[in-house]
Enzyme design. Structure first.
Site, PDB file in Angstrom:
ATOM      1  CG  ASP A  96     -24.759 116.100  25.676  1.00  0.00           C
ATOM      2  OD1 ASP A  96     -23.928 116.712  24.971  1.00  0.00           O
ATOM      3  OD2 ASP A  96     -25.612 116.668  26.389  1.00  0.00           O
ATOM      4  CG  ASP A 459     -27.870 144.276  10.168  1.00  0.00           C
ATOM      5  OD1 ASP A 459     -28.186 143.424   9.323  1.00  0.00           O
ATOM      6  OD2 ASP A 459     -28.518 144.451  11.208  1.00  0.00           O
ATOM      7  CD  GLU A 678     -28.274 134.892  11.415  1.00  0.00           C
ATOM      8  OE1 GLU A 678     -28.901 135.959  11.340  1.00  0.00           O
ATOM      9  OE2 GLU A 678     -27.384 134.689  12.260  1.00  0.00           O
TER      10      GLU A 678
END
Length: 792
Positions: A96, A459, A678
């Protein structure tokens, strides 16, 4: 070298609880660790015994090591013996490199780690290679830690699992559970946390509707029994969506109570319990309107019929007590709804209910259809949303002042000129404007359209900039056509062509005219007559006519929004034109023109973009990207178009689009530690979206917990469109342009080929450049805007 194993000396680690390899984490990591005593070579060697000479037979030493019982067995599935905490530490430290607790293609680690094999009690090791296997390893370790495991025996097959199967399994068995909420004594602490609340209040407040005294008393009891919650219980007035009252709640926001069921309290009495529901995820921690429809489609695919049914129960409750299905179940949404999907949602669930009690099923459907009829008459075809002159409905919510759910600085650049005009600070002006002390009609108009954009669900977008409340959008007309057809069909097929309404409300006149809408006191009441299917089919047919009249553009072969004030079409090309196929209001000829002439405008390598680049216009420092414009792609647009194309018989087109979308989701899942966001940039095949509000569902540590509601659903629904061969190709991350060949025109092929041949790391780095200090005008994002919205 493999991470160190820490278990008691002189023992072997054994896994007596071996669940099926590809099962959910609770089952796979359930149980407890077990050890067995043993004097094995591997155990003693691993904990300090190191022979000084090679094993001998009589007088001869053997340079070739003797085959021992702990050696790998080539035919057996490989399993690893792992110390959870130590391996997490090593993986993060080594792999990482950007410190985000995820292993992705952007990390610069060696992408190589040795793990000790279980058959050798950790003595022998095997290399784990590549981003996908290492990110899966990190996820599995995090899940094992969740279940209290210090050491595990891990099947290699969980690290190499087919990515389509893995993601689908995680959605079905993990993500839906993580997104489940209830509003009751047990669920309040989670559901009341509102990251969009900028008042600084952390103690929960719940608003209970008028006429539910038992519910109010239940929450008061919860407040008494759990004083640490500091729960504030408030009862709403009979008309809770009065704009003046809603504005008065701006400084004391709270969650709104939803439907509950009566259950046994375990003491020969009864108590109330919240009906569970699914939230979108991330900062959206409440019940949302149109998110819930698409979420319910995913739930039905995965067999969670009762969960989807409960969400309809909540919407029935909201219509009864709050007057509408709310944008979201928070106090600041009381004046605002979202795109209507209730009838299709209810009918799809009804068709999957247990057939053993059809009478009960019909009673439930009747409640849902009655609620939809009330919502239709009192919201969608009532003023101010209805334009009586054209008969088109609009997104046009009530509200006073500045929308309170945004960040405090979101409207600063809008308010500054008005504050300067009055010689006030922005904060002082905002207070006086909200209180009505200062009047600014132009600002009123701006916020009318701003609230309408939020009600539309889109929106934000340049499609709606400063005009949304005036537009009869094509998507809303299609949804209401579907309402009318669904209600008529349910009345005819389920209720013997007669439906008596239980609630009293005004029925809007039909067909609508300015004259018939002039005096609402003359309108019929809902209880004055039975509802018949004929009226609803007539309404649908009439709406189809006005859609064709005002929204269809023959020369452009596309549906457009209609501006009811300017009395002309708004020529922004939106993919919601294809919602007419989902609703069934397009003719066969219109459908053919949409597919043959207009579909290519929206289709890119990753599926369908929200609108065309030409309609969006040029992006600059003063005109940043909007998240519902090109090149961004969202699950609702994909699902609606797939279903619409299939409805008209264009299954191959639906499959192609579904493949593109699932390919994009799967490659992100493989390359970015299991991310399910999303939305996407469907042109760059990237979830690294920096426009306006960034992206939700991407902020997690080590393992994705929730995905994102409607993206989860799009994956599960999309898989139902793929053939076996297509599913295998998606699993192998085969580019759509490779799989489908030359579907696109030559120019699109060249662009798609360049994109398809971009390695994932290159694409990721290209997107990371968006955040670099030197930015080109086309890479400007919402970070350059003074503030950004906190809701969708």
């Amino acid at each position: 070298m493999a991470p160190t194993l820490a278990h008691p000396a002189g023992v072997n680690f054994v896994d007596e609880h071996h669940a099926p390899v590809h099962t959910d984490a609770a089952q796979y990591y359930g149980g407890e660790e077990r050890f067995s005593r043993g004097r094995t070579y591997s155990a003693s060697f691993a904990h300090g015994y190191n022979p000084k000479r090679l094993p001998a037979f009589q007088d001869a030493t053997h340079q070739r090591p003797r085959r021992m019982s702990h050696d790998e067995k080539g035919s057996a599935p490989r399993r690893f013996l792992i110390d959870v905490e130590e391996t997490i530490r090593v993986v993060l430290e080594q792999e990482d490199t950007d410190g985000d607790f995820q292993i992705s293609v952007t990390d610069a680690g060696p992408k190589l780690m040795a793990l000790g094999t279980a058959t050798s009690n950790g003595f022998k090791s095997f290399d784990i290679r590549g981003t996908y296997m290492l990110s899966n390893l990190l996820q599995e370790l995090a899940l094992a830690r969740d279940h209290g495991r210090k050491r595990i025996v891990l099947d290699e097959a969980r690290l190499t699992e087919n990515p389509v199967d893995r993601l689908s399994r995680m959605i079905k068995h993990s993500f839906w559970n993580a997104l489940t909420r209830r509003i009751d004594g047990e669920g309040l602490e989670i559901i009341c946390a509102d990251p969009k609340n900028r008042t600084g209040r952390v103690n929960p407040r719940i608003y209970v509707p008028h006429g539910e005294p038992a519910m109010a008393e239940y929450y008061r009891k919860v407040a008494r029994e759990k004083p640490h919650l500091n729960l504030d219980v408030q009862v709403l007035p009979p008309k809770p969506d009065d704009p003046v009252y809603v504005k008065s709640l701006n400084n004391k926001p709270g969650i709104l109570a939803l439907a509950m069921q009566e259950v046994s309290d375990g003491k020969d009495g009864k108590t109330l319990k919240g009906i569970p529901f699914i939230v979108p995820g991330a900062r959206f921690n409440e019940l949302y309107n149109w998110d819930s429809y698409f979420i319910s489609l995913g739930l039905l695919v995965d067999g969670y019929v009762n969960m989807a049914k409960g969400m309809v129960d909540h919407f029935i409750f909201e219509i009864k007590h709050y007057g509408k299905i709310l944008n979201g179940s928070r106090s600041y949404y009381l004046c605002r709804t979202q795109p209507p999907f209730l009838t299709d949602m209810a009918l799809q669930i009804y068709n999957q209910l247990d057939r053993s009690d059809m009478d009960e099923n019909r009673v439930w459907l009747k409640r849902a259809i009655q609620a939809a009829i009330k919502e239709y008459h009192t919201i969608w075809v009532a003023e101010p949303r209805m334009d009586p002159k054209t008969g088109l409905s609009r997104f046009r919510p009530d509200g006073i002042g500045i929308p309170p759910e945004t960040e405090a600085t979101h409207f600063t650049h809008i308010l500054e000129p008005y504050a300067a005009k009055h010689g006030l600070s922005v904060l002082e002006f905002s207070e006086k404007y909200n209180d009505g002390v200062l009047k600014e009609p132009e600002l009123d108009e701006y916020f009318l359209h701003d609230r309408a954009v939020r009600e539309s669900g889109h929106d934000t977008t340049y499609r709606f900039e400063k005009r949304c409340a005036n537009l009869g959008t094509i998507d809303l007309q299609a949804l209401l056509y579907k309402y009318e057809v669904d209600i008529g069909t349910a009345i005819r097929e389920v209720f013997d062509d007669e439906l008596e309404l239980d609630e009293d409300f005004a029925l809007t006149p039909f067909p609508p005219t300015p004259e018939s809408y002039a005096d609402p006191s003359k309108w019929e009441r809902s209880k004055s007559r039975m509802q018949k299917s004929e009226e609803w089919f007539a309404r649908a047919e009439w709406r189809k006519g006005i859609i064709d009249k005002y929204c269809w553009n023959e020369s452009k072969a596309l549906y457009f929004d209609y501006d009811t004030v300017q009395e002309k079409q708004s020529l922004y090309e939106s993919v919601t034109a294809f919602w007419t196929l989902w609703a069934g209001c397009a003719s066969e000829e219109q459908c053919w023109k949409l597919i043959s002439q207009s579909l290519k405008k929206f289709e890119v390598i990753g599926g369908l973009v929200s609108g065309t680049e030409e309609s969006r216009g040029k992006i600059s420092l003063d005109r940043p990207n909007r998240q519902w414009d090109y090149p961004y792609a969202w699950p609702p647009h994909q699902i609606m178009t797939w279903v619409g194309l299939e409805r008209y018989g264009y299954l191959e087109d639906a499959q192609r689009l579904a493949y593109r979308w699932l390919y994009m989701m799967t490659t992100a899942f493989v390359d970015f530690n299991g991310v399910v966001p999303e939305k996407f940039d469907a042109v760059k095949l990237s979830h690294l979206v920096d426009a306006e509000y960034g992206n939700q569902g991407v902020d997690f540590k080590m393992v994705p917990r929730e995905g994102f509601g409607w993206m989860n659903a799009a994956y599960q629904v999309g898989l139902t469109y793929l053939s076996t061969g297509m599913r295998r190709a998606v699993s192998a991350c085969t580019s759509p342009e490779v799989f489908f060949g030359s579907y696109l025109n030559p120019q699109q092929q060249a662009q798609a080929y360049a994109t398809a041949n971009n390695d994932p790391l290159g694409l990721a780095m290209d997107n990371l450049n968006l955040s670099s200090p030197v930015m080109s005008p086309t890479s400007v994002t919402g970070q350059d805007v003074p503030g950004h919205d906190m809701t969708r």
